[in-house]
Design a protein around this motif. Structure first.
Motif, PDB file in Angstrom:
ATOM      1  N   TYR A  60     -23.065  36.721 -63.639  1.00 58.83           N
ATOM      2  CA  TYR A  60     -23.760  37.816 -64.299  1.00 58.83           C
ATOM      3  C   TYR A  60     -23.436  39.121 -63.558  1.00 58.83           C
ATOM      4  CZ  TYR A  60     -26.332  34.632 -67.276  1.00 58.83           C
ATOM      5  OH  TYR A  60     -26.664  33.692 -68.226  1.00 58.83           O
ATOM      6  N   TYR A  61     -23.085  40.131 -64.349  1.00 63.96           N
ATOM      7  CA  TYR A  61     -22.658  41.415 -63.806  1.00 63.96           C
ATOM      8  C   TYR A  61     -23.568  42.529 -64.290  1.00 63.96           C
ATOM      9  CZ  TYR A  61     -18.203  39.042 -62.875  1.00 63.96           C
ATOM     10  OH  TYR A  61     -17.232  38.178 -62.437  1.00 63.96           O
ATOM     11  N   CYS A  62     -23.847  43.431 -63.405  1.00 63.06           N
ATOM     12  CA  CYS A  62     -24.549  44.661 -63.724  1.00 63.06           C
ATOM     13  C   CYS A  62     -23.512  45.729 -64.069  1.00 63.06           C
ATOM     14  CB  CYS A  62     -25.356  45.057 -62.490  1.00 63.06           C
ATOM     15  SG  CYS A  62     -26.275  46.581 -62.608  1.00 63.06           S
ATOM     16  N   ASN A  63     -23.848  46.575 -65.027  1.00 63.83           N
ATOM     17  CA  ASN A  63     -22.859  47.546 -65.497  1.00 63.83           C
ATOM     18  C   ASN A  63     -23.530  48.839 -65.927  1.00 63.83           C
ATOM     19  OD1 ASN A  63     -21.734  48.323 -68.588  1.00 63.83           O
ATOM     20  ND2 ASN A  63     -20.190  48.408 -66.961  1.00 63.83           N
ATOM     21  N   CYS A  64     -22.885  49.947 -65.597  1.00 61.00           N
ATOM     22  CA  CYS A  64     -23.258  51.233 -66.166  1.00 61.00           C
ATOM     23  C   CYS A  64     -22.186  51.588 -67.186  1.00 61.00           C
ATOM     24  CB  CYS A  64     -23.353  52.293 -65.087  1.00 61.00           C
ATOM     25  SG  CYS A  64     -23.738  53.932 -65.739  1.00 61.00           S
ATOM     26  N   PRO A  65     -22.458  51.420 -68.468  1.00 58.32           N
ATOM     27  CA  PRO A  65     -21.389  51.535 -69.467  1.00 58.32           C
ATOM     28  C   PRO A  65     -20.749  52.910 -69.555  1.00 58.32           C
ATOM     29  CG  PRO A  65     -23.530  51.303 -70.522  1.00 58.32           C
ATOM     30  CD  PRO A  65     -23.738  51.041 -69.080  1.00 58.32           C
ATOM     31  N   SER A  66     -21.541  53.953 -69.410  1.00 54.97           N
ATOM     32  CA  SER A  66     -20.981  55.302 -69.571  1.00 54.97           C
ATOM     33  C   SER A  66     -19.992  55.636 -68.470  1.00 54.97           C
ATOM     34  CB  SER A  66     -22.104  56.329 -69.581  1.00 54.97           C
ATOM     35  OG  SER A  66     -22.970  56.109 -70.676  1.00 54.97           O
ATOM     36  N   LEU A  67     -20.254  55.123 -67.280  1.00 59.79           N
ATOM     37  CA  LEU A  67     -19.422  55.456 -66.122  1.00 59.79           C
ATOM     38  C   LEU A  67     -18.465  54.326 -65.765  1.00 59.79           C
ATOM     39  CD1 LEU A  67     -22.182  57.137 -63.929  1.00 59.79           C
ATOM     40  CD2 LEU A  67     -20.536  58.239 -65.459  1.00 59.79           C
ATOM     41  N   ASN A  68     -18.578  53.212 -66.485  1.00 62.72           N
ATOM     42  CA  ASN A  68     -17.721  52.031 -66.253  1.00 62.72           C
ATOM     43  C   ASN A  68     -17.806  51.542 -64.814  1.00 62.72           C
ATOM     44  OD1 ASN A  68     -16.011  49.998 -67.183  1.00 62.72           O
ATOM     45  ND2 ASN A  68     -14.173  51.109 -66.548  1.00 62.72           N
ATOM     46  N   TYR A  69     -19.018  51.514 -64.292  1.00 67.22           N
ATOM     47  CA  TYR A  69     -19.228  50.943 -62.970  1.00 67.22           C
ATOM     48  C   TYR A  69     -19.669  49.497 -63.136  1.00 67.22           C
ATOM     49  CZ  TYR A  69     -19.509  55.825 -61.318  1.00 67.22           C
ATOM     50  OH  TYR A  69     -19.256  57.137 -61.040  1.00 67.22           O
ATOM     51  N   TRP A  70     -19.202  48.646 -62.225  1.00 72.41           N
ATOM     52  CA  TRP A  70     -19.537  47.222 -62.254  1.00 72.41           C
ATOM     53  C   TRP A  70     -19.976  46.750 -60.883  1.00 72.41           C
ATOM     54  CZ3 TRP A  70     -19.391  44.309 -66.702  1.00 72.41           C
ATOM     55  CH2 TRP A  70     -18.745  44.869 -67.810  1.00 72.41           C
ATOM     56  N   GLY A  71     -20.896  45.810 -60.878  1.00 67.19           N
ATOM     57  CA  GLY A  71     -21.242  45.135 -59.650  1.00 67.19           C
ATOM     58  C   GLY A  71     -20.276  44.001 -59.379  1.00 67.19           C
ATOM     59  N   GLN A  72     -20.518  43.282 -58.276  1.00 62.29           N
ATOM     60  CA  GLN A  72     -19.628  42.209 -57.878  1.00 62.29           C
ATOM     61  C   GLN A  72     -19.978  40.898 -58.570  1.00 62.29           C
ATOM     62  OE1 GLN A  72     -22.283  43.078 -56.216  1.00 62.29           O
ATOM     63  NE2 GLN A  72     -23.253  41.143 -55.670  1.00 62.29           N
ATOM     64  N   GLY A  73     -21.150  40.841 -59.177  1.00 63.97           N
ATOM     65  CA  GLY A  73     -21.558  39.647 -59.904  1.00 63.97           C
ATOM     66  C   GLY A  73     -22.404  38.709 -59.074  1.00 63.97           C
ATOM     67  N   THR A  74     -23.242  37.955 -59.761  1.00 62.07           N
ATOM     68  CA  THR A  74     -24.054  36.930 -59.123  1.00 62.07           C
ATOM     69  C   THR A  74     -23.983  35.672 -59.980  1.00 62.07           C
ATOM     70  OG1 THR A  74     -26.237  36.436 -58.172  1.00 62.07           O
ATOM     71  CG2 THR A  74     -26.221  37.685 -60.230  1.00 62.07           C
ATOM     72  N   GLN A  75     -23.773  34.547 -59.345  1.00 65.90           N
ATOM     73  CA  GLN A  75     -23.579  33.289 -60.054  1.00 65.90           C
ATOM     74  C   GLN A  75     -24.918  32.682 -60.466  1.00 65.90           C
ATOM     75  OE1 GLN A  75     -20.577  31.463 -60.845  1.00 65.90           O
ATOM     76  NE2 GLN A  75     -22.036  30.247 -62.047  1.00 65.90           N
ATOM     77  N   VAL A  76     -25.011  32.313 -61.720  1.00 61.86           N
ATOM     78  CA  VAL A  76     -26.154  31.565 -62.237  1.00 61.86           C
ATOM     79  C   VAL A  76     -25.636  30.226 -62.741  1.00 61.86           C
ATOM     80  CG1 VAL A  76     -27.930  31.445 -64.019  1.00 61.86           C
ATOM     81  CG2 VAL A  76     -27.476  33.612 -62.840  1.00 61.86           C
ATOM     82  N   THR A  77     -26.185  29.171 -62.196  1.00 61.23           N
ATOM     83  CA  THR A  77     -25.793  27.824 -62.609  1.00 61.23           C
ATOM     84  C   THR A  77     -27.029  27.074 -63.085  1.00 61.23           C
ATOM     85  OG1 THR A  77     -23.983  27.790 -60.994  1.00 61.23           O
ATOM     86  CG2 THR A  77     -24.692  25.670 -61.903  1.00 61.23           C
ATOM     87  N   VAL A  78     -26.961  26.586 -64.306  1.00 57.14           N
ATOM     88  CA  VAL A  78     -28.079  25.835 -64.884  1.00 57.14           C
ATOM     89  C   VAL A  78     -27.638  24.387 -65.019  1.00 57.14           C
ATOM     90  CG1 VAL A  78     -29.739  25.672 -66.762  1.00 57.14           C
ATOM     91  CG2 VAL A  78     -28.755  27.901 -66.142  1.00 57.14           C
ATOM     92  N   SER A  79     -28.252  23.551 -64.229  1.00 53.31           N
ATOM     93  CA  SER A  79     -27.832  22.145 -64.194  1.00 53.31           C
ATOM     94  C   SER A  79     -28.950  21.288 -63.633  1.00 53.31           C
ATOM     95  CB  SER A  79     -26.579  21.996 -63.336  1.00 53.31           C
ATOM     96  OG  SER A  79     -26.217  20.629 -63.186  1.00 53.31           O
ATOM     97  N   SER A  80     -29.009  20.064 -64.116  1.00 47.39           N
ATOM     98  CA  SER A  80     -29.975  19.117 -63.574  1.00 47.39           C
ATOM     99  C   SER A  80     -29.337  18.289 -62.462  1.00 47.39           C
ATOM    100  CB  SER A  80     -30.498  18.211 -64.679  1.00 47.39           C
ATOM    101  OG  SER A  80     -29.424  17.573 -65.345  1.00 47.39           O
TER     102      SER A  80
END
Length: 114
Positions: free
Chosen positions: A94-114
């Motif tokens: 999952y990434y955070c983004n500022c669309p107008s300025l095209n800035y992105w974060g490095q991302g954080t992993q989300v894993t859904v599993s039993s």
């Protein structure tokens, strides 16, 4: 220097919840729309949710409507993504983004599993 720093990802069981956070710096956070995107293995990056500068407008991908909530605290330069009723199909970076300025974060992993 612009920075978007995500946190809050991890491993969660199906049906569980997580809250992601993204702290922004280096630009006038309160003036801009903010978005969350995600990218699953082998798939294109997709928009998950977006919020207007003053929280008046939000949009969601159909796949997350009713389960995810985007919010922001302009006093803390932070945007959140509250995720509930998670399923394995939500597994992604999952990434955070500022669309107008095209800035992105490095991302954080989300894993859904039993």
């Amino acid at each position: 220097q612009v920075q978007l720093v995500e946190s809050g990802g991890g491993l969660v069981q199906p049906g569980g919840s997580l809250r992601l956070s993204c702290v922004a710096s280096g630009f006038t956070f309160s003036s801009y729309h903010m978005s969350w995107y995600r990218q699953a293995p082998g798939k294109e990056r997709e928009l998950v949710a977006r919020i207007s500068p003053t929280c008046g407008t939000t949009i969601y991908a159909d796949s997350v409507k009713g389960r995810f909530t985007i919010s922001r605290d302009n006093s803390k330069n932070t945007v959140y993504l509250q995720m509930s009723k998670l399923s394995p199909e939500d597994t992604a970076v999952y990434y955070c983004n500022c669309p107008s300025l095209n800035y992105w974060g490095q991302g954080t992993q989300v894993t859904v599993s039993s």
